[in-house]
Scaffold this motif. Structure first.
Motif, mmCIF file in Angstrom:
data_model
loop_
_atom_site.group_PDB
_atom_site.id
_atom_site.type_symbol
_atom_site.label_atom_id
_atom_site.label_comp_id
_atom_site.label_asym_id
_atom_site.label_seq_id
_atom_site.Cartn_x
_atom_site.Cartn_y
_atom_site.Cartn_z
ATOM 1 N N TYR A 188 0.858 -1.175 0.000
ATOM 2 C CA TYR A 188 0.000 0.000 0.000
ATOM 3 C C TYR A 188 0.901 1.234 0.000
ATOM 4 O O TYR A 188 1.589 1.495 0.985
ATOM 5 N N ARG A 223 0.713 4.399 0.493
ATOM 6 C CA ARG A 223 0.626 5.394 1.568
ATOM 7 C C ARG A 223 1.304 4.922 2.843
ATOM 8 O O ARG A 223 1.600 5.725 3.717
ATOM 9 N N ARG A 224 1.534 3.616 2.939
ATOM 10 C CA ARG A 224 2.224 3.082 4.115
ATOM 11 C C ARG A 224 3.636 2.622 3.775
ATOM 12 O O ARG A 224 4.586 2.877 4.512
ATOM 13 N N SER A 271 -3.479 12.820 -2.366
ATOM 14 C CA SER A 271 -3.199 12.769 -0.927
ATOM 15 C C SER A 271 -2.165 11.722 -0.541
ATOM 16 O O SER A 271 -1.746 11.655 0.607
ATOM 17 N N THR A 272 -1.710 10.875 -1.499
ATOM 18 C CA THR A 272 -0.676 9.884 -1.172
ATOM 19 C C THR A 272 0.608 10.574 -0.718
ATOM 20 O O THR A 272 1.211 10.195 0.293
ATOM 21 N N GLU A 318 0.046 12.161 2.843
ATOM 22 C CA GLU A 318 0.043 11.165 3.911
ATOM 23 C C GLU A 318 1.446 10.606 4.134
ATOM 24 O O GLU A 318 1.857 10.363 5.271
ATOM 25 N N THR A 319 2.180 10.395 3.050
ATOM 26 C CA THR A 319 3.543 9.877 3.174
ATOM 27 C C THR A 319 4.437 10.857 3.910
ATOM 28 O O THR A 319 5.176 10.482 4.826
#
Length: 325
Positions: free
Chosen positions: A263, A265-266, A297-298, A301-302
């Motif tokens: 994923y 974003r994680r 938004s990736t 968030e990162t």
């Protein structure tokens, strides 16, 4: 080797504990043999400040604040200037607008700023994030405790080109620019360059929650195809970069590839942490024509998960929604 940047702007938001920030900016300017301007950018006093602050003798007006700020910065610059020639600027108003105006008017090609520490800044939109979205040149946000020399540099690439043709060319150019910025930093810092790409076939939460049925065997085959596709794209980029560098420089650079299934974003942040990364170079705007658009938004968030310095790069042709006027 002459560096990637020619005109650097170091932005200070206050007068507290700024020596480390300026020291890092001086280090970067020296490495790139670039001109350096140090800007103290302050928020303007609120309209009712004359009433609210009547009883305080240490400040009379916004003009007084600007005068004091210029005096402080001039004194500090005399010390900083002993290490490297610096120019100074003071603005009192709206820091985002003031910084972007200065960047456009003075042909600045890199903004350096210390990361903000306030939780409320992160919650409601810090100046850092707004610069990542709207500043027309790359933005380099350094750690609260910057390291004197970087050992591991990460270029975070989005190698997914399953988009309309006009957008694919923008994404390819953005990847090229990210890679070039990261390579320059790695070479000038004598650091190891890592290239990270995270791909996701089916969003993990959708598969896990049972919203769709997944054929595991077919999924494994598809994942292998995607991995191969992304590896080929990365090799094309690396071949282009190697052709721009001397053979011995390329051998010294020796980029390490990390193509990860997960994923984004994680996993981008997790992989960066596992590599003990000092700085990551990534795109903060993925599309043109949408002012301030930040990679779905990736990227945002990162960035909030990262513990290292960040260089945010815009796509070619990006125009800030903040005009020079």
């Amino acid at each position: 080797m002459k560096g990637h940047y020619k005109n650097i702007l170091c932005v200070l938001s206050d007068a507290h504990r700024q020596d480390d920030t300026v020291a890092q900016a001086l280090h970067i300017a020296k490495a790139h043999q670039a001109s350096l301007t140090i800007m103290l950018s302050l928020e303007a006093l609120p309209p009712n400040a004359s009433m609210v602050m009547e009883s305080f003798s240490y400040i009379d007006s916004q003009q007084s604040m600007e005068t004091q700020a210029k005096h402080w910065l001039k004194e500090q610059a005399e010390n900083w200037g002993e290490q490297y020639d610096v120019s100074t600027a003071v603005t009192v108003g709206q820091p985002l607008i003031d910084v972007v105006h200065y960047v456009i008017r003075n042909d600045i090609d890199l903004v350096i700023k210390r990361a903000e520490e306030s939780f409320l800044d992160k919650l409601f939109g810090s100046l850092d994030m707004r610069l990542f979205r709207k500043c027309p040149c790359p933005v380099w946000i350094i750690n609260h405790k910057p390291r004197s020399q970087y050992k591991n540099v990460v270029a975070a690439l989005d190698l997914n080109y399953h988009y309309p043709t006009h957008e694919v060319s923008i994404r390819r150019d953005l990847n090229r620019d990210i890679l070039q910025h990261a390579a320059q930093i790695a070479l000038l810092e004598f650091a190891q360059l890592h290239i990270v790409h995270v791909f996701d076939a089916v969003p993990e939460n959708i598969a896990r929650d049972g919203f769709i049925t997944v054929d595991n065997d077919r999924m494994e085959t598809d994942l292998a195809k995607i991995h191969s596709e992304r590896e080929e794209e990365l090799e094309r980029l690396l071949t282009e970069l190697s052709n721009e560098l001397d053979e011995n420089v390329w051998e010294y650079l020796n980029p390490q590839k990390h193509i990860v299934h997960g994923y984004p974003r994680r996993e981008i942040a997790a992989t960066t942490t596992s590599l003990d990364t000092d700085i990551i170079v990534m795109g903060t705007v993925a599309r043109l024509g949408v002012p301030g658009y930040i990679m779905g938004s990736t990227a945002e968030e990162t960035i909030h998960q990262l513990k290292c310095a960040v260089v945010g790069v815009k796509p070619r042709g990006f125009e800030s929604p903040i005009s020079a006027e």
